[in-house]
Design a protein around this motif. Structure first.
Motif, mmCIF file in Angstrom:
data_model
loop_
_atom_site.group_PDB
_atom_site.id
_atom_site.type_symbol
_atom_site.label_atom_id
_atom_site.label_comp_id
_atom_site.label_asym_id
_atom_site.label_seq_id
_atom_site.Cartn_x
_atom_site.Cartn_y
_atom_site.Cartn_z
ATOM 1 N N LEU A 89 0.830 -1.204 0.000
ATOM 2 C CA LEU A 89 0.000 0.000 0.000
ATOM 3 C C LEU A 89 0.863 1.253 0.000
ATOM 4 O O LEU A 89 0.594 2.204 -0.745
ATOM 5 N N VAL A 90 1.902 1.269 0.803
ATOM 6 C CA VAL A 90 2.804 2.417 0.842
ATOM 7 C C VAL A 90 3.461 2.632 -0.521
ATOM 8 O O VAL A 90 3.553 3.768 -1.009
ATOM 9 N N ALA A 91 3.903 1.548 -1.155
ATOM 10 C CA ALA A 91 4.520 1.656 -2.481
ATOM 11 C C ALA A 91 3.532 2.200 -3.505
ATOM 12 O O ALA A 91 3.869 3.072 -4.325
ATOM 13 N N LEU A 92 2.304 1.702 -3.463
ATOM 14 C CA LEU A 92 1.265 2.186 -4.388
ATOM 15 C C LEU A 92 0.961 3.660 -4.141
ATOM 16 O O LEU A 92 0.765 4.433 -5.083
ATOM 17 N N LEU A 93 0.921 4.052 -2.870
ATOM 18 C CA LEU A 93 0.645 5.438 -2.522
ATOM 19 C C LEU A 93 1.730 6.366 -3.058
ATOM 20 O O LEU A 93 1.428 7.419 -3.636
ATOM 21 N N ARG A 94 2.977 5.979 -2.883
ATOM 22 C CA ARG A 94 4.076 6.810 -3.393
ATOM 23 C C ARG A 94 3.985 6.954 -4.916
ATOM 24 O O ARG A 94 4.183 8.051 -5.461
ATOM 25 N N GLU A 95 3.680 5.862 -5.582
ATOM 26 C CA GLU A 95 3.571 5.882 -7.046
ATOM 27 C C GLU A 95 2.422 6.775 -7.499
ATOM 28 O O GLU A 95 2.571 7.602 -8.405
ATOM 29 N N GLU A 96 1.268 6.624 -6.865
ATOM 30 C CA GLU A 96 0.096 7.397 -7.258
ATOM 31 C C GLU A 96 0.254 8.872 -6.898
ATOM 32 O O GLU A 96 -0.266 9.755 -7.603
ATOM 33 N N ASN A 97 0.980 9.146 -5.823
ATOM 34 C CA ASN A 97 1.145 10.528 -5.390
ATOM 35 C C ASN A 97 1.924 11.357 -6.402
ATOM 36 O O ASN A 97 1.832 12.584 -6.415
ATOM 37 N N ALA A 98 2.686 10.687 -7.247
ATOM 38 C CA ALA A 98 3.390 11.382 -8.321
ATOM 39 C C ALA A 98 2.427 11.815 -9.418
ATOM 40 O O ALA A 98 2.741 12.711 -10.205
ATOM 41 N N ARG A 99 1.253 11.175 -9.466
ATOM 42 C CA ARG A 99 0.251 11.507 -10.487
ATOM 43 C C ARG A 99 -0.825 12.449 -9.969
ATOM 44 O O ARG A 99 -1.321 13.303 -10.717
ATOM 45 N N GLN A 100 -1.217 12.259 -8.737
ATOM 46 C CA GLN A 100 -2.202 13.154 -8.131
ATOM 47 C C GLN A 100 -1.830 13.368 -6.668
ATOM 48 O O GLN A 100 -1.261 12.497 -6.017
ATOM 49 N N ASN A 101 -2.174 14.528 -6.151
ATOM 50 C CA ASN A 101 -1.757 14.903 -4.810
ATOM 51 C C ASN A 101 -2.668 14.262 -3.775
ATOM 52 O O ASN A 101 -3.570 14.889 -3.225
ATOM 53 N N LEU A 102 -2.406 12.992 -3.453
ATOM 54 C CA LEU A 102 -3.201 12.288 -2.453
ATOM 55 C C LEU A 102 -2.871 12.758 -1.048
ATOM 56 O O LEU A 102 -3.758 12.996 -0.226
ATOM 57 N N VAL A 103 -1.573 12.851 -0.761
ATOM 58 C CA VAL A 103 -1.092 13.330 0.540
ATOM 59 C C VAL A 103 0.060 14.282 0.277
ATOM 60 O O VAL A 103 0.631 14.299 -0.816
ATOM 61 N N SER A 104 0.435 15.057 1.274
ATOM 62 C CA SER A 104 1.544 15.978 1.079
ATOM 63 C C SER A 104 2.854 15.209 0.927
ATOM 64 O O SER A 104 3.041 14.144 1.531
ATOM 65 N N GLU A 105 3.754 15.743 0.127
ATOM 66 C CA GLU A 105 5.056 15.102 -0.052
ATOM 67 C C GLU A 105 5.798 14.985 1.280
ATOM 68 O O GLU A 105 6.464 13.986 1.544
ATOM 69 N N ALA A 106 5.667 15.981 2.119
ATOM 70 C CA ALA A 106 6.349 15.952 3.414
ATOM 71 C C ALA A 106 5.874 14.793 4.270
ATOM 72 O O ALA A 106 6.663 14.145 4.967
ATOM 73 N N SER A 107 4.564 14.492 4.214
ATOM 74 C CA SER A 107 4.030 13.416 5.052
ATOM 75 C C SER A 107 4.493 12.039 4.585
ATOM 76 O O SER A 107 4.508 11.089 5.369
ATOM 77 N N LEU A 108 4.909 11.929 3.316
ATOM 78 C CA LEU A 108 5.409 10.641 2.824
ATOM 79 C C LEU A 108 6.717 10.245 3.505
ATOM 80 O O LEU A 108 7.049 9.059 3.569
ATOM 81 N N GLU A 109 7.447 11.226 4.013
ATOM 82 C CA GLU A 109 8.680 10.915 4.727
ATOM 83 C C GLU A 109 8.403 10.241 6.066
ATOM 84 O O GLU A 109 9.279 9.596 6.645
ATOM 85 N N GLN A 110 7.182 10.387 6.545
ATOM 86 C CA GLN A 110 6.763 9.751 7.797
ATOM 87 C C GLN A 110 5.474 8.973 7.562
ATOM 88 O O GLN A 110 4.562 8.979 8.386
ATOM 89 N N VAL A 111 5.391 8.279 6.448
ATOM 90 C CA VAL A 111 4.136 7.663 6.025
ATOM 91 C C VAL A 111 3.639 6.605 7.008
ATOM 92 O O VAL A 111 2.434 6.463 7.236
ATOM 93 N N TRP A 112 4.548 5.855 7.620
ATOM 94 C CA TRP A 112 4.124 4.811 8.558
ATOM 95 C C TRP A 112 3.543 5.416 9.834
ATOM 96 O O TRP A 112 2.579 4.889 10.401
ATOM 97 N N GLN A 113 4.108 6.512 10.270
ATOM 98 C CA GLN A 113 3.588 7.195 11.459
ATOM 99 C C GLN A 113 2.344 8.009 11.125
ATOM 100 O O GLN A 113 1.305 7.868 11.783
#
Length: 212
Positions: free
Chosen positions: A29-53
């Motif tokens: 799920l995390v991998a899919l989220l990172r991939e999709e976030n490059a196409r649409q802004n699902l979450v902030s880029e900053a929050s991906l650095e702490q995606v598990w938390q």
């Protein structure tokens, strides 16, 4: 308090629902989220650095407030998939219905659901107002609407036995204090992932001045 990525992953391992397969699915799920976030802004880029938390553990903590077998679970305004996709990943036998009206996010949720093999999960691509009423045993909503409006829109899915789980960030205490029109047994639980955030938890009896 879950303070970093390592602590988030360690805490997830303490959940009864989080076995090796669940961790694999969450990593996917995390991998899919990172991939999709490059196409649409699902979450902030900053929050991906702490995606598990910030996203995975933050969503998973809701499971600690309800019995494991509670179903169906209704997640309002699922958006990027939190908490709906995380709940469905950790409880794959639970019927999780995710409501989201934005077409691109509906498409994302459906692709993620299929990729993760979440056969008991359902993505409902409608505005909440247009969804036919049914009885949910759990209702969750993360950053969906102010509490008063959220209840006005979704109380029809609830009975007096329905568990409400509403992450509200810093506004939790104030929103609950300002709630005047409803009979409820809500209280605020401290978030495990943010010292300044709260989760409104409890049950709803109905509007004041109406019968149950």
């Amino acid at each position: 308090m879950i303070g970093d990525e390592a602590a988030a992953k360690a805490w997830l391992r303490t959940l009864p629902a989080c076995d090796d397969l669940a961790i694999e699915r969450l990593e996917r799920l995390v991998a899919l989220l990172r991939e999709e976030n490059a196409r649409q802004n699902l979450v902030s880029e900053a929050s991906l650095e702490q995606v598990w938390q910030r996203h995975i553990a933050d969503s998973a903590q809701l499971l600690t407030h309800v019995p494991r077998e509670t179903s169906p679970w209704l997640d309002l305004g699922t958006g990027a998939g939190f908490p709906g996709l995380v709940v469905a990943t950790l409880l794959p036998e639970t019927e999780v219905r995710m409501i989201e009206s934005r077409a691109r996010r509906v498409d994302w949720l459906e692709r993620a659901r299929c990729d993760l093999g979440l056969d008991s999960a359902v993505v409902i691509g409608e505005r909440l107002e247009n969804v036919p009423a049914f009885t949910a045993k759990v209702i969750s909503a993360r950053a969906f609407a102010p509490l008063e409006r959220l209840l006005a829109l979704s109380a029809r899915f609830s009975t007096s036995d329905t568990h409400w789980l509403l992450p509200k960030g810093r506004s939790a205490v104030q929103e609950l204090r300002d709630l005047r029109k409803w009979r409820h047994m809500f209280h605020v639980e401290q978030s495990l992932t943010d010292p300044d955030a709260g989760i409104i938890v409890g049950t709803l009896a109905g509007r004041k001045g109406t019968s149950t």
